[in-house]
Design a protein around this motif. Structure first.
Motif: not given
Length: 193
Positions: A88-110
């Motif tokens: 699908g592409g040849f873009g760079p793999e970017v790590d959100p934590a390295a950008l200053g976003y170390p917290v990951t969460a999953f939200a289920t929405l109705e």
């Protein structure tokens, strides 16, 4: 892991399509017939995908040398894999934590009936929303979000759910990622079928 940049950099001696040559040369090898197994990739495709995943900056010429096939074969395979959507592409793999976003969460929405398109547009406008999936089960959508801290996560959640089309949400914070997103084991399995 997506390659860091396209091996098709214009003017590069390793660009996928040589000057004066057609990018639609037929690929060598045959795929399995429909109903008889995998028809998306074969063993050579699998080796090519693995090589590009492990060394994203490699060019087509070097791929052909390492795989011991003609440069035109590598180019034709890449073109076919891209046309079929396997690559699908040849873009760079970017790590959100390295950008200053170390917290990951999953939200289920109705969501409210008939509000799907509006909710999608709203979620697409939130930079911290990395992915959106429509799902079955208790919720209608699941989003992967990131934040700068647990306190910042509340701000992100408030922004995500602060839309009339979202009626309820449930959020889970990811503590660890022992098996990060990966695709190569699946590529190996598909290539072997």
């Amino acid at each position: 892991m997506p390659p860091a940049h396209s091996p098709s950099s214009p003017g590069s001696p390793n660009s996928p399509t040589p000057q004066g040559a057609s990018a639609t040369a037929p690929a060598t090898g045959t795929a399995t017939a429909p109903g008889g197994g995998n028809d998306a990739i074969d063993a050579l495709d699998g080796r090519l995908i693995r090589l590009l995943a492990e060394e994203p900056r490699i060019g087509v010429l070097e791929c052909s040398r390492r795989l011991q096939v003609a440069r035109g074969t590598v180019q034709a395979r890449l073109d076919r894999l891209q046309a079929k959507g396997v690559i699908g592409g040849f873009g760079p793999e970017v790590d959100p934590a390295a950008l200053g976003y170390p917290v990951t969460a999953f939200a289920t929405l109705e969501i409210s009936q008939g509000q799907g398109a509006d909710v999608r547009a709203h979620l697409a406008s939130v930079p911290e929303v990395l992915e959106l999936h429509t799902i079955t089960g208790a919720g209608d959508m699941m989003v992967r979000i990131v934040a700068r801290s647990n306190a910042d996560l509340q701000r992100v959640i408030d922004r995500v759910v602060g839309f009339d089309g979202i009626v309820r949400s449930s959020t889970a914070i990811a503590l660890e990622n022992p098996v990060p997103y990966r695709i190569l084991p699946l590529v190996d399995q598909a290539a072997a079928e």
